[in-house]
Design a protein around this motif. Structure first.
Motif, short mmCIF file in Angstrom:
data_model
loop_
_atom_site.label_atom_id
_atom_site.label_comp_id
_atom_site.label_asym_id
_atom_site.label_seq_id
_atom_site.Cartn_x
_atom_site.Cartn_y
_atom_site.Cartn_z
N ILE A 79 -1.95 -1.57 -4.44
CA ILE A 79 -2.26 -0.29 -3.80
C ILE A 79 -2.28 0.78 -4.88
CG2 ILE A 79 0.08 0.55 -3.32
CD1 ILE A 79 -2.72 0.38 -0.73
N ASP A 80 -3.09 1.81 -4.69
CA ASP A 80 -3.21 2.85 -5.70
C ASP A 80 -1.85 3.52 -5.96
OD1 ASP A 80 -3.79 5.72 -6.70
OD2 ASP A 80 -5.72 4.71 -6.90
N ARG A 81 -1.43 3.54 -7.20
CA ARG A 81 -0.11 4.08 -7.55
C ARG A 81 -0.02 5.59 -7.30
NH1 ARG A 81 0.79 1.88 -13.55
NH2 ARG A 81 -1.41 2.51 -13.62
N SER A 82 -1.13 6.29 -7.53
CA SER A 82 -1.11 7.74 -7.30
C SER A 82 -0.93 8.06 -5.83
CB SER A 82 -2.41 8.37 -7.82
OG SER A 82 -2.50 8.26 -9.22
N GLU A 100 5.08 -1.80 1.48
CA GLU A 100 5.97 -2.41 0.49
C GLU A 100 6.24 -1.44 -0.65
OE1 GLU A 100 4.54 -7.05 1.25
OE2 GLU A 100 3.84 -5.95 -0.53
N ALA A 101 5.20 -0.75 -1.11
CA ALA A 101 5.38 0.20 -2.21
C ALA A 101 6.27 1.37 -1.81
CB ALA A 101 4.01 0.70 -2.69
N LEU A 102 6.09 1.87 -0.60
CA LEU A 102 6.92 2.98 -0.14
C LEU A 102 8.38 2.55 0.01
CD1 LEU A 102 4.58 4.60 2.56
CD2 LEU A 102 5.16 5.53 0.30
N ALA A 103 8.60 1.37 0.56
CA ALA A 103 9.97 0.89 0.74
C ALA A 103 10.67 0.70 -0.59
CB ALA A 103 9.97 -0.41 1.54
N GLN A 104 9.94 0.26 -1.59
CA GLN A 104 10.52 0.12 -2.92
C GLN A 104 10.88 1.46 -3.53
OE1 GLN A 104 11.55 -2.40 -4.63
NE2 GLN A 104 10.76 -4.13 -3.46
N LYS A 105 10.23 2.52 -3.06
CA LYS A 105 10.50 3.87 -3.53
C LYS A 105 11.48 4.62 -2.63
CE LYS A 105 7.77 4.00 -7.17
NZ LYS A 105 8.32 4.20 -8.53
N SER A 134 -8.02 -6.74 2.62
CA SER A 134 -7.40 -6.02 1.50
C SER A 134 -5.89 -5.92 1.61
CB SER A 134 -7.97 -4.61 1.41
OG SER A 134 -7.71 -3.90 2.62
N ALA A 135 -5.34 -6.09 2.82
CA ALA A 135 -3.89 -5.97 3.08
C ALA A 135 -3.35 -4.61 2.63
CB ALA A 135 -3.12 -7.10 2.39
N SER A 136 -4.16 -3.58 2.75
CA SER A 136 -3.79 -2.26 2.22
C SER A 136 -2.54 -1.68 2.87
CB SER A 136 -4.95 -1.29 2.40
OG SER A 136 -6.08 -1.71 1.68
N TYR A 137 -2.39 -1.82 4.18
CA TYR A 137 -1.24 -1.22 4.85
C TYR A 137 0.05 -1.96 4.50
CZ TYR A 137 -5.00 0.79 7.72
OH TYR A 137 -6.14 1.42 8.15
N ARG A 138 -0.05 -3.28 4.41
CA ARG A 138 1.14 -4.05 4.00
C ARG A 138 1.57 -3.65 2.59
NH1 ARG A 138 1.67 -8.29 0.83
NH2 ARG A 138 -0.51 -8.98 1.00
N LEU A 139 0.61 -3.55 1.69
CA LEU A 139 0.93 -3.19 0.31
C LEU A 139 1.47 -1.77 0.22
CD1 LEU A 139 -2.18 -4.77 -1.44
CD2 LEU A 139 0.17 -5.63 -1.49
N LEU A 140 0.92 -0.85 1.02
CA LEU A 140 1.41 0.52 1.01
C LEU A 140 2.84 0.57 1.53
CD1 LEU A 140 1.06 3.56 0.67
CD2 LEU A 140 -0.04 3.63 2.93
#
Length: 324
Positions: free
Chosen positions: A307-310, A83-88, A75-81
């Motif tokens: 990754i879940d946006r919420s 990436e999403a946090l770094a973008q924020k 699922s690559a969940s940690y990588r996606l999480l």
């Protein structure tokens, strides 16, 4: 288990805006001291040098820094999480557990571990990351079994607070019995599994010679029984009740492995914690295309699902609200 496959309202002024167009987080290979050799990971740095840092602690078994496992999770969940946090605007470190993957040389036998050992590694990462980023402390985000590890590491002075994602709120044997019973296909092996868990909970080893291969070579493999005994001996809620730092508890209503009851148990232990229940989020932190089990399980093997946006929004709000 190496062979085993679990909100406070905030001011709108605390909400983060998206990263500026063209801004790209910077990825760096990082390391921290392990018992016999270095621990390895990846830091995704947000644009600002002063960004808070979140350390993502993996769940059970051979789960790598991206959230994938040779047992069939891609699922690559940690990588996606991350990436999403770094973008924020929040830097995120994801790591390989001692004895596995990039951290293979950190210990001779990846099965000879304890929750305290994993917590010590979190402490090593926290010190390494604070030195690297000049932050006073870092936030520890533990997923599933990693939530228990995060709780065990809370007292480290380099830890700002905890983010418990799909984390157990009850002892592992209690949760595992429910997980096994929830799948009708497991009915033939339940008596042996229950008996094994009874013995392990007493600190006794289990003879698996007459058990189904899924138990004998998998869940109750003799190589991991010492770890299981140690794991079962921890009560996450009781441990959390003794903590004092800020806590965010996140649970998904579509989680097949860790039910909402565990999040509620953790919340009861720390009434001042922030609880976020995300509708439709699965155990791998994504939204399924349907409500049936097949659609849910499909999220475990699809790295193209976001990754879940919420989840990202809840973490960003919590970290920003509690960073000083």
């Amino acid at each position: 288990m190496k062979n085993r496959i679990a909100a406070a309202a905030l001011s709108a002024a605390l909400l983060l805006t998206a990263a500026p167009a063209g801004a790209s987080p910077v990825a760096s290979e990082i390391s921290a001291p392990g018992p016999d050799g270095p621990l390895a990971g990846t830091l995704l740095s947000a644009e600002k040098a002063s960004a808070p840092v979140v350390l993502i602690v993996p769940g059970s078994g051979p789960t790598d820094r991206d959230g994938n496992s040779p047992l069939g999770i891609t699922s690559a969940s940690y990588r996606l999480l991350a990436e999403a946090l770094a973008q924020k605007g929040i830097s995120a470190a994801r790591i390989d557990k001692r004895g596995m993957f990039g951290s293979k040389g950190a210990v001779a036998d990846a099965n000879k571990v304890t929750i305290a050992a994993y917590a010590a590694d979190v402490g090593a990462w926290a010190r390494s990351l604070t030195d690297r980023t000049a932050q006073r402390c870092i936030w520890v985000a533990g997923h599933s079994e990693g939530g228990l590890v995060a709780i065990a590491a809370e007292a480290d002075p380099h830890v700002c607070g905890l983010i418990l994602i799909s984390a157990m709120g009850r002892p592992f044997d209690v949760v595992l019995r429910e997980q096994l019973a929830a799948n009708p296909a497991n009915a033939p092996i339940l008596p042996d599994a229950d008996g094994a868990l009874d013995r392990l909970a007493k600190g006794e080893h289990v003879d698996v010679s007459a058990m189904h291969p899924a138990l004998a070579r998998g869940l109750f493999n003799p190589a991991v029984q010492d770890y299981l005994i140690d794991l079962i001996g921890h009560d996450p809620a009781a441990m959390l009740a003794a903590t004092t730092k800020p806590v965010l508890i996140v649970a998904g209503t579509a989680d097949l492995q860790i039910p909402i009851a565990d999040a509620e148990k953790l919340k009861a232990a720390r009434p001042d914690a922030t609880l976020a229940v995300i509708k439709g989020m699965t155990h791998v932190l994504k939204q399924a295309s349907g409500r049936d089990r097949a659609a849910n399980m499909a999220t475990y093997t699809d790295p193209s699902l976001a990754i879940d946006r919420s989840l990202v929004a809840d973490i960003v709000r919590f970290v920003r609200a509690n960073s000083h």
